[in-house]
Design an enzyme around this catalytic site. Structure first.
Site, PDB file in Angstrom:
ATOM      1  N   SER A  29     -20.730  74.927 -53.908  1.00 29.52           N
ATOM      2  CA  SER A  29     -21.375  75.021 -55.206  1.00 29.52           C
ATOM      3  C   SER A  29     -21.653  76.465 -55.627  1.00 29.52           C
ATOM      4  CB  SER A  29     -22.666  74.192 -55.188  1.00 29.52           C
ATOM      5  OG  SER A  29     -23.181  74.027 -56.483  1.00 29.52           O
TER       6      SER A  29
ATOM      7  N   ASP B 156     -11.916  86.926 -58.089  1.00 27.75           N
ATOM      8  CA  ASP B 156     -11.084  87.034 -59.285  1.00 27.75           C
ATOM      9  C   ASP B 156     -11.144  88.424 -59.901  1.00 27.75           C
ATOM     10  OD1 ASP B 156     -10.360  84.445 -58.930  1.00 27.75           O
ATOM     11  OD2 ASP B 156     -11.251  83.662 -60.783  1.00 27.75           O
TER      12      ASP B 156
ATOM     13  N   LYS C 293     -17.234  71.984 -53.900  1.00 28.10           N
ATOM     14  CA  LYS C 293     -18.116  71.251 -54.819  1.00 28.10           C
ATOM     15  C   LYS C 293     -18.183  72.032 -56.127  1.00 28.10           C
ATOM     16  CE  LYS C 293     -22.744  69.458 -55.590  1.00 28.10           C
ATOM     17  NZ  LYS C 293     -22.860  70.140 -56.900  1.00 28.10           N
TER      18      LYS C 293
END
Length: 470
Positions: free
Chosen positions: A326, A337, A351
């Site tokens: 999460s 990224d 998740k």
């Protein structure tokens, strides 16, 4: 015979009531809405005058499934009449609500007053229980991760364990809420967990003593000269502020800017989204951090970084594993990224869904999945997780050869070298570090070695003379 055509715009429930009343009753319960009353009266006038009336009903796909509603009422009635014990209407309806939500996904649930309070406690950082983040898998309770310094972690519970019994009660058939309620209890009492673990041929029993769980969200220390280590155990409301303080304390201890930083998110089950966003924002100079997509407008959110990287480009390694879920995946994915950090370890839990707590009244609420998380590059975290840039599995290393080596300095009568005393001390310090390294975390050591390599390369590049532009 004239044909009267009318398009009746009404809700599914009112359509059902109207259709029933028109053909089986002498009167109608007319709607309060004036336009609807007018339409209804026109239809009745047409019927009384002998005209043929065609009703254009709403799309069947948008109507309540009458056959399924009939089944529901039939089951409700059968339970009331024939169940071995008397069951109240309230209990049956509450169970139906729980069933609707729990059948959607493992994270949607109904929050009765006690559950509502416990949810607030867990996000504030203090609650009672074993200290594990759990979910459901194939009818069993799966450990997403044990929380640091809690009874479960100290007893040896690991991420990925499947709990099949709580004391003598089989977990199969329980809801997640029921299982969690059994795991919670009076501090000092013992709960025996029977678990299945990958690599083990038989179930394992682990005794865990319940305690009041006080979660320290952020821990930090200098792991080597110039290299800081920050462990985020869980994202709570104050995690972003605590993370910034930890970085400041490490730089104060070092007396200068850090040469590298390790952020440890292993076995971090997630927590408050905003805390993960604040932590990422501290390390990014600009750009998207995370965005969510859902069916309703309020579940479509975008979070971007404000200008300013508090580490000013210092190399960072983020450690993750199968217990990272999460919010911790959001942080790792954002830094990955933006190429702000090297992600190392093993693939995360996956998740990538957003749960929204929707109050029903002052004491009841539902926690329902309303959106999915996406990293800045548009990658969905759900069921895929974050794949590390460098995969490093946990391992134990042993020295293959611990015999002492002789050097020129050990020979009797050798020519004295420059800085020989300093070199001897350096060898002794290296030997001490080598002895202690065998008991240290292999993934952590791998991250430190990578940071040292990056620092050496950066230092060499900085020391090269810059060519004048022609």
């Amino acid at each position: 015979m004239k044909r009267a055509r009318s398009t009746l715009k009404t809700s599914p429930l009112r359509t059902m009531i109207l259709a029933t009343c028109c053909f089986t009753a002498s009167g109608l319960a007319l709607a309060q809405d004036q336009d609807q009353d007018t339409q209804t009266q026109q239809i009745l006038d047409s019927i009384q005058s002998g005209e043929r009336v065609e009703l254009k009903l709403p799309d069947p796909e948008e109507q309540l499934p009458l056959e399924d509603l009939r089944k529901f009422t039939e089951v409700f009635s059968r339970i009331k009449d024939a169940y071995v014990e008397d069951v109240s209407d309230t209990q049956l309806l509450e169970s139906a609500i729980k069933g609707m939500l729990s059948d959607l996904d493992p994270h949607s649930t109904y929050l009765a007053p006690k559950d509502y309070e416990e949810l607030e406690e867990s996000t504030s950082g203090e609650f009672g229980g074993l200290g594990i983040e759990v979910g459901m898998e194939n009818g069993f309770v799966k450990v997403i991760s044990p929380i640091d310094d809690t009874p479960a972690q100290k007893a040896g519970v690991q991420a990925g364990d499947l709990i099949i019994k709580l004391d003598e009660k089989p977990v199969k058939g329980m809801s997640l809420e029921e299982a969690v309620n059994l795991m919670r209890g009076k501090p000092g009492t013992v709960l025996t967990l029977t678990i299945m673990r990958e690599g083990e041929s038989a179930p394992i029993e682990i005794d865990v003593t319940r305690d009041v769980i006080k979660v320290t969200s952020v821990k930090s220390r200098m792991i080597d000269n110039g290299y800081g280590y920050v462990r985020v155990t869980q994202f709570q409301a104050e995690t972003g502020r605590q993370f910034l303080k930890a970085l400041s304390d490490l730089e104060d201890e070092h007396g200068n800017d850090l040469d590298g930083l390790i952020i440890d998110l292993r076995n971090n089950p997630g927590g408050v989204l905003q805390a993960a966003v604040e932590t990422a924002d501290a390390l990014l100079d600009e750009g998207l951090i995370v965005y969510t997509e859902g069916r309703i407008q309020s579940s479509r959110l975008r979070f971007s970084a404000k200008p300013g990287d508090v580490m000013a480009g210092t190399p960072i390694v983020v450690l993750i594993n199968g217990g990272s879920a999460s919010a911790s995946e959001i942080l790792a994915g954002a830094l990955q990224d933006h190429e702000r950090a090297v992600v190392m370890g093993t693939q995360s839990f996956g998740k990538g869904s957003v749960q929204t707590v929707i109050p029903l009244d002052e004491t009841h609420a539902i926690k329902m999945t309303t959106a999915r998380y996406f990293t800045p590059d548009g990658r969905s975290i759900q069921a895929t997780g974050i794949k590390p840039d460098i995969e490093v599995r946990p391992a134990e290393l042993k020295e293959l050869d611990s015999r002492p080596f002789f050097t020129e300095a050990d020979l009797s009568g050798h020519l004295e070298g420059e800085n020989e005393e300093e070199a001897r001390k350096a060898r002794e310090q290296a030997a001490e570090a080598q002895a202690s390294a065998a008991d240290r975390d292999y993934q952590l050591r791998s991250a430190l070695n990578l940071l040292k390599g990056l620092h050496i390369l950066n230092r060499k590049n900085d020391s090269k003379p810059q060519e004048n532009a022609q």
